[in-house]
Scaffold this active site. Structure first.
Site, short mmCIF file in Angstrom:
data_model
loop_
_atom_site.label_atom_id
_atom_site.label_comp_id
_atom_site.label_asym_id
_atom_site.label_seq_id
_atom_site.Cartn_x
_atom_site.Cartn_y
_atom_site.Cartn_z
N ASN A 197 -4.09 -2.17 16.70
CA ASN A 197 -3.18 -4.43 16.78
C ASN A 197 -1.50 -3.47 16.68
O ASN A 197 -1.46 -3.36 15.70
CB ASN A 197 -3.47 -4.84 15.38
CG ASN A 197 -3.42 -6.45 15.52
OD1 ASN A 197 -2.39 -6.91 16.46
ND2 ASN A 197 -3.18 -6.98 13.99
N CYS B 119 -3.91 -6.36 8.82
CA CYS B 119 -3.40 -5.27 8.74
C CYS B 119 -2.28 -5.46 8.34
O CYS B 119 -0.87 -5.35 8.55
CB CYS B 119 -3.27 -4.98 9.69
SG CYS B 119 -2.93 -5.78 11.33
N CYS C 207 0.94 -0.83 0.00
CA CYS C 207 -0.14 -0.02 0.15
C CYS C 207 0.46 1.27 -0.01
O CYS C 207 2.19 1.22 0.89
CB CYS C 207 -0.85 -0.27 1.62
SG CYS C 207 -2.08 1.12 1.43
N1 SAH Z 1 -6.67 1.49 2.74
C1 SAH Z 1 -7.88 1.31 3.00
C2 SAH Z 1 -8.45 -0.38 3.96
C3 SAH Z 1 -6.97 -1.29 4.52
S1 SAH Z 1 -6.56 -1.09 6.05
C4 SAH Z 1 -7.98 2.09 4.14
O1 SAH Z 1 -7.21 2.33 4.89
O2 SAH Z 1 -8.81 2.34 4.74
C5 SAH Z 1 -8.94 -1.48 7.41
C6 SAH Z 1 -8.61 -1.05 8.33
O3 SAH Z 1 -7.94 -1.18 9.10
C7 SAH Z 1 -8.59 0.46 8.16
O4 SAH Z 1 -9.53 1.05 8.62
C8 SAH Z 1 -7.05 1.11 8.71
O5 SAH Z 1 -7.36 1.99 8.81
C9 SAH Z 1 -6.89 -0.34 9.78
N2 SAH Z 1 -5.43 -0.89 10.92
C10 SAH Z 1 -4.70 -0.80 10.00
N3 SAH Z 1 -3.89 -0.74 10.71
C11 SAH Z 1 -4.14 -1.50 11.89
C12 SAH Z 1 -3.83 -2.04 13.27
N4 SAH Z 1 -2.33 -1.90 13.02
N5 SAH Z 1 -5.02 -1.27 14.29
C13 SAH Z 1 -6.00 -1.59 13.86
N6 SAH Z 1 -6.87 -1.47 12.66
C14 SAH Z 1 -5.56 -1.31 11.58
#
Ligand code: SAH
Length: 389
Positions: free
Chosen positions: A334, A377, A143
């Protein structure tokens, strides 16, 4: 969330990949070859005709793919044996190979690391609940959005997935559910979320091809309900506007993570292009156009974005745009390897939720299924990357 009561992740026998194979994987990203699932019905008929077969064969192939979830020519018993291999070679190039499977929640959460045709990798996560099942799929390899709390953001962008590479994640999950591979007996897939690797709205054309096939009635597609498909975005306003104009009642999720531009620009760097207010306006406009309540995603990060005043500011900004158009999904962070950030304290999370509810905003803390296998994630892929280096 505490994960001590969850069994340790297991690598399913037969799905391991040797470190040597990983080291030898080619690193250059190459677009996926054309696949039956990339095509419209008319294009499938034309493709079958090009191979010298009658058009009705396209419908037979579609039934095998979309209703029986098979691409194995041995299953195509209604097609002359002599024709099958040629059709399979031309229209069903293998796109996804399971490299590793991790399970949690007594096998009802399954995360699969897929190897793609060019040696790149993606993942998908299948979650079965008592009354429904949800699949989380990737739309890109890596990404480019660089959100610092997200493991995929640390990987960087490699390439877009083709529509068929996304649909294959779906077909293989549907097949696994139909075959009863997930404890609880054979079942169907109910929900699909674009919350794996990637920013779907950057790969707009391919996700729309994918979505149109997901919602097309069998045998031309999987016959899913658009309402049960969630497109999640960092808040790319032009893409959100385009999606609103598609005339499909898809669910939109906006990954907000902060109600103020100062902090959001740190957590979601694209905020410097599209601000909190612009993203929220586009989310509200999405609701106007589709009647679909928008989800606001908010990863709760200890001492970062979990302050009561931020819950109040979020509630105020959402209410300023009307009532009943939105709900908030706080998600306990997470933690990703090497990150100094961690999930909010339980009492802080409860206060954050209570404040939002106090503003009349429907709020549901998102379930952290699979967090012990780094679900949703990009963490498995990140580990593999490190192993490769
Ligand atoms: N690019 C898109 C979809 C992928 S991530 C977006 O950002 O919406 C899907 C979801 O997981 C998003 O809301 C993102 O912010 C969340 N996410 C990513 N890493 C995370 C983490 N370490 N802990 C919790 N949520 C997380």
């Amino acid at each position: 969330m505490p994960t001590t009561d969850v069994p340790a992740p297991q690598v399913r026998p037969g799905h391991e990949t040797t470190p040597v194979a990983l080291q030898m994987a080619p690193r250059r990203a190459v677009k996926a070859p054309r696949h039956f699932a990339d095509l419209t019905h008319a294009e499938r008929v034309a493709a079958v005709a090009e191979l010298g077969h009658q058009g009705f064969r396209a419908k037979q192939l579609a039934t095998h793919y979309f209703a029986h979830y098979t691409t194995d020519p041995a299953d195509w018993t209604d097609i002359p044996a002599a024709a099958r291999e040629g059709m399979a070679a031309a229209l069903f190039p293998p796109l996804l190979t399971a490299r590793r499977t991790l399970e949690a929640d007594k096998g009802t959460t399954v995360k699969t690391l897929w190897g793609l045709h060019d040696g790149t990798r993606i993942e998908s996560v299948l979650m079965r609940y008592p009354r429904r099942s949800t699949l989380c799929i990737s739309s890109q390899v890596g990404c480019g959005m660089a959100c610092p709390f997200c493991a995929t953001g640390q990987l960087g962008f490699t390439r877009n997935l083709s529509a068929a590479e996304m649909l294959e994640q779906v077909r293989l999950a549907m097949r696994s559910l139909a075959l009863g591979e997930i404890p609880g007996g054979p079942t169907r897939l109910n929900n699909l979320v674009f919350m794996g690797e990637g920013e779907g709205l950057i790969n707009y054309r391919a996700i729309m091809t994918c979505i149109r096939t997901l919602v097309a009635d069998a045998p031309e597609g999987f016959g899913m309900s658009a309402r049960n498909i969630t497109v999640s975005t960092v808040g790319l306003v032009p893409g959100m506007k385009k999606l609103a104009a598609e005339g499909l009642p898809l669910t939109l999720a906006l990954s907000l993570h902060a109600p103020d531009d100062d902090l959001r620009s740190e957590l979601v760097p694209i905020n410097t292009r599209f601000s909190v207010d612009e993203a929220l306006d586009a989310a509200r406009a999405y609701f106007e156009a589709t009647g679909r309540r928008v989800s606001i995603e908010y990863a709760l990060i200890k001492d970062m974005n979990d302050h009561a005043w931020r819950a109040d500011l979020l509630g105020t900004k959402l209410n300023a745009r009307g009532k009943g158009w939105v709900h908030v999904n706080p998600i306990p962070l997470n933690p990703t390897p090497g990150s100094i950030w961690t999930a909010s304290e339980r009492a802080v999370e409860d206060e954050f939720v209570a404040r939002l509810r106090g503003h009349g905003i429907p709020t549901t803390v998102r379930d952290t299924r699979g967090s012990d296998i780094d679900g949703a994630c990009g963490q498995l892929a990140a580990e593999e990357e490190e192993g490769d280096a």
